[in-house]
Scaffold this active site. Structure first.
Site, PDB file in Angstrom:
ATOM      1  N   LEU A  81      73.932  37.453  15.371  1.00 20.31           N
ATOM      2  CA  LEU A  81      73.492  37.979  16.664  1.00 20.31           C
ATOM      3  C   LEU A  81      73.467  39.503  16.622  1.00 20.31           C
ATOM      4  O   LEU A  81      74.006  40.180  17.494  1.00 20.31           O
ATOM      5  CB  LEU A  81      74.406  37.484  17.791  1.00 20.31           C
ATOM      6  CG  LEU A  81      74.407  35.967  18.030  1.00 20.31           C
ATOM      7  CD1 LEU A  81      75.515  35.585  19.010  1.00 20.31           C
ATOM      8  CD2 LEU A  81      73.049  35.504  18.559  1.00 20.31           C
ATOM      9  N   ILE A 113      80.195  37.098  13.393  1.00 15.20           N
ATOM     10  CA  ILE A 113      81.544  37.613  13.154  1.00 15.20           C
ATOM     11  C   ILE A 113      81.991  38.544  14.275  1.00 15.20           C
ATOM     12  O   ILE A 113      83.169  38.879  14.372  1.00 15.20           O
ATOM     13  CB  ILE A 113      81.614  38.355  11.808  1.00 15.20           C
ATOM     14  CG1 ILE A 113      80.621  39.524  11.773  1.00 15.20           C
ATOM     15  CG2 ILE A 113      81.365  37.408  10.652  1.00 15.20           C
ATOM     16  CD1 ILE A 113      80.727  40.390  10.535  1.00 15.20           C
ATOM     17  N   LYS A 137      58.735  51.325  -2.625  1.00 10.42           N
ATOM     18  CA  LYS A 137      60.145  51.381  -2.236  1.00 10.42           C
ATOM     19  C   LYS A 137      60.784  52.578  -2.896  1.00 10.42           C
ATOM     20  O   LYS A 137      60.394  52.986  -4.004  1.00 10.42           O
ATOM     21  CB  LYS A 137      60.880  50.118  -2.678  1.00 10.42           C
ATOM     22  CG  LYS A 137      62.126  49.818  -1.851  1.00 10.42           C
ATOM     23  CD  LYS A 137      61.761  49.274  -0.480  1.00 10.42           C
ATOM     24  CE  LYS A 137      62.990  48.906   0.313  1.00 10.42           C
ATOM     25  NZ  LYS A 137      62.630  48.297   1.606  1.00 10.42           N
TER      26      LYS A 137
END
Length: 380
Positions: free
Chosen positions: A191, A214, A90
């Site tokens: 979503l 939201i 990372k």
């Protein structure tokens, strides 16, 4: 030796203790561009390290280092679970992604990546985007997850969502004896790019969805999608998603959503979604087991995107990526079965599986010490 010198030596030993489980940590400093970055390579037993690069205004170098160490270890497990020929790494860049980016900064970062000689491959993560890495690509070939126009695989949310659907199928098979997605109720949280695709796939199979997000446009879009499918949709407020009576909770937004407060509210048989780090702590995995809720380890079920970016280095082939993604079904089943046999949590079973794979390969070779080159062709 004075007190200042003793304190300095103690801090240095503490630093090495923090890095003791990692093969290599590289501090990258380029005053001309303002680059301050850390590359952490956790384990290259399975192949060169692979992991995204995030950019955040960390409060301290210590905080940035902790993030890099934690995330790179997680990538080792994710790569092992996905059966890709990579280990865990990372990178973190210290800076405000809204103010501190420049082409020069990412070219400098690309030079540091290149200096590792193929030991580390990276791409976008929180705070970075592909436009940033187009500049880094001028300095190194070790960039993955690039746009199709630059020879990459494109939108990784497609295989990620597919992998989640395969994971839900494996969950349903374990719970109900069949892997059909239809005829069940799913509480879907989020979503976004992945969550919306997962919801679409469930609706097309005739599922009933209870959704929250939201973004009002996303909620309207999924309702319109439902009208053209055998499935159906109900919308609830964000805080209400945890109390819904459903077969499977599908978290596709935030991490840490499985905690003391939410576990007490859950009325589901299983949790299987795309969000990263869903469990706030390992103890919450044990609480789920005690409550009889099956948990699909997040780093396995959401690994479709990783499979795609790792596969890019063989040459872009979407059919091959989707074929590899299907194995998420088998991996999830294996974890469930092992957890039941050993009377442990599914997260513990997943971790053991990954550790055994790394240990088995470690007896044969390590990319860190071996002169053997990777078998795949590097993109030019």
């Amino acid at each position: 030796m004075n007190l200042v010198e003793k304190k300095s030596i103690t801090e240095e030993f503490t630093l090495f203790e923090k890095m003791s489980k990692h093969e290599q940590v590289v501090f990258c400093n380029d005053p001309a561009s303002g680059l301050k970055a850390i590359i952490a390579i956790h384990n290259t037993t399975l192949g060169p390290a692979l992991g995204g690069c995030r950019m955040q205004p960390y409060n301290s170098v210590e905080e940035a280092l902790e993030d890099a160490l934690r995330l790179s270890k997680g990538m080792s497990y994710k790569c092992a679970a996905s059966d890709v020929d990579f280990g865990g790494g990372k990178a973190v860049i210290i800076g405000d992604p809204l103010k501190d980016k420049s082409p020069e900064l990412f070219r400098a970062f690309g030079q540091f990546v290149e200096s590792l000689g193929g030991r580390f491959y990276t791409g976008t993560d929180m705070g970075t985007n592909m436009e940033d890495f187009i500049h880094a690509m001028k300095e190194t070939n070790c960039i993955v997850g690039v746009p199709e126009a630059y020879g990459g695989g494109g939108d990784s949310s497609v295989p990620t969502a597919m992998g989640v659907l395969y994971g839900i199928k494996a969950t349903n098979r374990t719970l109900f004896g069949r892997d059909s997605l239809g005829g069940h109720t799913y509480a879907v949280q989020g979503l976004g790019k992945v969550g919306f695709k997962v919801a679409e796939g469930l609706l097309e199979e005739g599922a009933h969805l209870i959704v929250t997000d939201i973004n009002e446009q996303s909620l309207q879009a999924i309702q319109e999608k439902a009208e053209a499918t055998p499935g159906s949709v109900s919308i609830v407020a964000s805080h209400e998603i945890y109390t819904q009576e459903a077969d499977v909770f599908v978290p596709c937004a935030f991490g840490g959503v499985i905690n003391d407060e939410t576990i007490a509210q859950l009325k589901v048989k299983a949790i299987a979604g795309s969000a990263n780090n869903q469990l706030l702590t390992e103890e919450h995995g044990r609480q789920l087991t005690e409550k009889g809720i099956l948990y699909a380890p997040d780093y396995i079920i959401n690994s479709g995107g990783l499979i795609q970016v790792a596969d890019e280095l063989y040459g872009v082939n979407k059919e091959r990526v989707l074929a590899k993604t299907k194995h998420i079904y088998d991996a999830i089943l294996e974890v469930y079965q092992q957890a039941r046999l050993d009377s442990i949590t599914t997260m513990e079973a997943a971790n053991r599986m990954c550790e055994q794979r790394m240990a088995s390969r470690g007896k044969r070779n390590s990319f860190f010490t071996s002169s053997i080159k990777p078998k795949w062709a590097i993109r030019k």
